[in-house]
Design a protein around this motif. Structure first.
Motif, PDB file in Angstrom:
ATOM      1  N   SER A  50       7.295 -76.897 -20.229  1.00 29.40           N
ATOM      2  CA  SER A  50       6.581 -75.718 -20.658  1.00 29.40           C
ATOM      3  C   SER A  50       7.118 -74.612 -19.771  1.00 29.40           C
ATOM      4  O   SER A  50       6.887 -74.616 -18.573  1.00 29.40           O
ATOM      5  N   ALA A  51       7.876 -73.740 -20.368  1.00 25.96           N
ATOM      6  CA  ALA A  51       8.470 -72.653 -19.596  1.00 25.96           C
ATOM      7  C   ALA A  51       7.359 -71.733 -19.103  1.00 25.96           C
ATOM      8  O   ALA A  51       6.497 -71.323 -19.873  1.00 25.96           O
ATOM      9  N   ALA A  52       7.366 -71.439 -17.815  1.00 21.46           N
ATOM     10  CA  ALA A  52       6.329 -70.596 -17.219  1.00 21.46           C
ATOM     11  C   ALA A  52       6.523 -69.131 -17.573  1.00 21.46           C
ATOM     12  O   ALA A  52       5.582 -68.358 -17.591  1.00 21.46           O
ATOM     13  N   SER A  53       7.763 -68.752 -17.868  1.00 23.95           N
ATOM     14  CA  SER A  53       8.049 -67.359 -18.213  1.00 23.95           C
ATOM     15  C   SER A  53       9.208 -67.321 -19.195  1.00 23.95           C
ATOM     16  O   SER A  53       9.905 -68.314 -19.398  1.00 23.95           O
ATOM     17  N   GLN A  54       9.396 -66.158 -19.773  1.00 22.24           N
ATOM     18  CA  GLN A  54      10.500 -65.973 -20.722  1.00 22.24           C
ATOM     19  C   GLN A  54      11.837 -66.320 -20.047  1.00 22.24           C
ATOM     20  O   GLN A  54      12.701 -66.921 -20.651  1.00 22.24           O
ATOM     21  N   ALA A  55      11.966 -65.965 -18.772  1.00 17.24           N
ATOM     22  CA  ALA A  55      13.215 -66.200 -18.038  1.00 17.24           C
ATOM     23  C   ALA A  55      13.481 -67.688 -17.816  1.00 17.24           C
ATOM     24  O   ALA A  55      14.628 -68.083 -17.622  1.00 17.24           O
ATOM     25  N   ASP A  56      12.423 -68.510 -17.843  1.00 14.68           N
ATOM     26  CA  ASP A  56      12.588 -69.952 -17.622  1.00 14.68           C
ATOM     27  C   ASP A  56      12.989 -70.703 -18.881  1.00 14.68           C
ATOM     28  O   ASP A  56      13.353 -71.874 -18.813  1.00 14.68           O
ATOM     29  N   ARG A  57      12.901 -70.072 -20.030  1.00 18.15           N
ATOM     30  CA  ARG A  57      13.147 -70.769 -21.294  1.00 18.15           C
ATOM     31  C   ARG A  57      14.574 -71.310 -21.412  1.00 18.15           C
ATOM     32  O   ARG A  57      14.762 -72.489 -21.684  1.00 18.15           O
ATOM     33  N   ALA A  58      15.573 -70.455 -21.223  1.00 17.49           N
ATOM     34  CA  ALA A  58      16.963 -70.888 -21.406  1.00 17.49           C
ATOM     35  C   ALA A  58      17.355 -71.994 -20.426  1.00 17.49           C
ATOM     36  O   ALA A  58      17.924 -73.002 -20.852  1.00 17.49           O
ATOM     37  N   PRO A  59      17.044 -71.858 -19.121  1.00 17.23           N
ATOM     38  CA  PRO A  59      17.413 -72.931 -18.195  1.00 17.23           C
ATOM     39  C   PRO A  59      16.728 -74.262 -18.531  1.00 17.23           C
ATOM     40  O   PRO A  59      17.339 -75.323 -18.397  1.00 17.23           O
ATOM     41  N   LEU A  60      15.466 -74.210 -18.986  1.00 14.61           N
ATOM     42  CA  LEU A  60      14.755 -75.431 -19.351  1.00 14.61           C
ATOM     43  C   LEU A  60      15.430 -76.100 -20.544  1.00 14.61           C
ATOM     44  O   LEU A  60      15.714 -77.301 -20.517  1.00 14.61           O
ATOM     45  N   LEU A  61      15.723 -75.335 -21.577  1.00 16.38           N
ATOM     46  CA  LEU A  61      16.360 -75.890 -22.771  1.00 16.38           C
ATOM     47  C   LEU A  61      17.743 -76.437 -22.436  1.00 16.38           C
ATOM     48  O   LEU A  61      18.130 -77.508 -22.904  1.00 16.38           O
ATOM     49  N   GLU A  62      18.471 -75.727 -21.577  1.00 17.26           N
ATOM     50  CA  GLU A  62      19.808 -76.172 -21.162  1.00 17.26           C
ATOM     51  C   GLU A  62      19.728 -77.524 -20.441  1.00 17.26           C
ATOM     52  O   GLU A  62      20.525 -78.423 -20.691  1.00 17.26           O
ATOM     53  N   LYS A  63      18.753 -77.658 -19.554  1.00 12.83           N
ATOM     54  CA  LYS A  63      18.586 -78.902 -18.796  1.00 12.83           C
ATOM     55  C   LYS A  63      18.257 -80.062 -19.743  1.00 12.83           C
ATOM     56  O   LYS A  63      18.801 -81.161 -19.607  1.00 12.83           O
ATOM     57  N   ILE A  64      17.374 -79.811 -20.707  1.00 15.18           N
ATOM     58  CA  ILE A  64      16.982 -80.846 -21.666  1.00 15.18           C
ATOM     59  C   ILE A  64      18.177 -81.243 -22.531  1.00 15.18           C
ATOM     60  O   ILE A  64      18.440 -82.430 -22.741  1.00 15.18           O
ATOM     61  N   ARG A  65      18.917 -80.266 -23.011  1.00 15.96           N
ATOM     62  CA  ARG A  65      20.091 -80.565 -23.847  1.00 15.96           C
ATOM     63  C   ARG A  65      21.159 -81.304 -23.058  1.00 15.96           C
ATOM     64  O   ARG A  65      21.839 -82.172 -23.591  1.00 15.96           O
ATOM     65  N   ALA A  66      21.282 -80.996 -21.768  1.00 17.03           N
ATOM     66  CA  ALA A  66      22.264 -81.677 -20.916  1.00 17.03           C
ATOM     67  C   ALA A  66      21.922 -83.156 -20.747  1.00 17.03           C
ATOM     68  O   ALA A  66      22.805 -83.973 -20.470  1.00 17.03           O
ATOM     69  N   LEU A  67      20.650 -83.514 -20.950  1.00 25.08           N
ATOM     70  CA  LEU A  67      20.241 -84.918 -20.867  1.00 25.08           C
ATOM     71  C   LEU A  67      20.574 -85.680 -22.158  1.00 25.08           C
ATOM     72  O   LEU A  67      20.328 -86.868 -22.252  1.00 25.08           O
ATOM     73  N   GLY A  68      21.115 -84.962 -23.143  1.00 28.48           N
ATOM     74  CA  GLY A  68      21.523 -85.616 -24.383  1.00 28.48           C
ATOM     75  C   GLY A  68      20.650 -85.283 -25.580  1.00 28.48           C
ATOM     76  O   GLY A  68      20.899 -85.745 -26.682  1.00 28.48           O
ATOM     77  N   PHE A  69      19.615 -84.474 -25.367  1.00 32.03           N
ATOM     78  CA  PHE A  69      18.728 -84.095 -26.473  1.00 32.03           C
ATOM     79  C   PHE A  69      19.240 -82.787 -27.072  1.00 32.03           C
ATOM     80  O   PHE A  69      18.623 -81.725 -26.947  1.00 32.03           O
ATOM     81  N   THR A  70      20.374 -82.878 -27.734  1.00 27.01           N
ATOM     82  CA  THR A  70      21.092 -81.674 -28.195  1.00 27.01           C
ATOM     83  C   THR A  70      20.384 -80.938 -29.326  1.00 27.01           C
ATOM     84  O   THR A  70      20.683 -79.774 -29.578  1.00 27.01           O
ATOM     85  N   ASP A  71      19.440 -81.598 -30.012  1.00 25.12           N
ATOM     86  CA  ASP A  71      18.717 -80.942 -31.106  1.00 25.12           C
ATOM     87  C   ASP A  71      17.400 -80.321 -30.648  1.00 25.12           C
ATOM     88  O   ASP A  71      16.626 -79.837 -31.462  1.00 25.12           O
TER      89      ASP A  71
END
Length: 76
Positions: A50-71
């Protein structure tokens, strides 16, 4: 307030959903498995972080996708 939860995937096998959630948790991203059903068939939805701020959204999604959850994507 949080500005977004990420949809990781919808799984037809509970064990696969739990495995995905465990993988995210080990990477420091809180994950939730929610059971459901559609047309009489069970499924398990995995959401994470759960991104705490708008600025945290992209890094969070990037980290999740890097774990293999590309969708993965943010829920509205």
């Amino acid at each position: 307030t949080a500005v977004g939860t990420v949809q990781i995937g919808i799984f037809s096998v509970a064990a696969n959903a739990r495995r995905a959630a465990d993988m995210l948790s080990r990477a420091g991203i809180p994950a939730t498995v929610t059971p459901g059903a559609t047309q009489g068939k069970p499924f398990w939805s995995v959401t994470a972080g759960s991104a705490a701020s708008q600025a945290d959204r992209a890094p969070l999604l990037e980290k999740i996708r890097a774990l293999g959850f590309t969708d993965a994507y943010f829920l509205r």
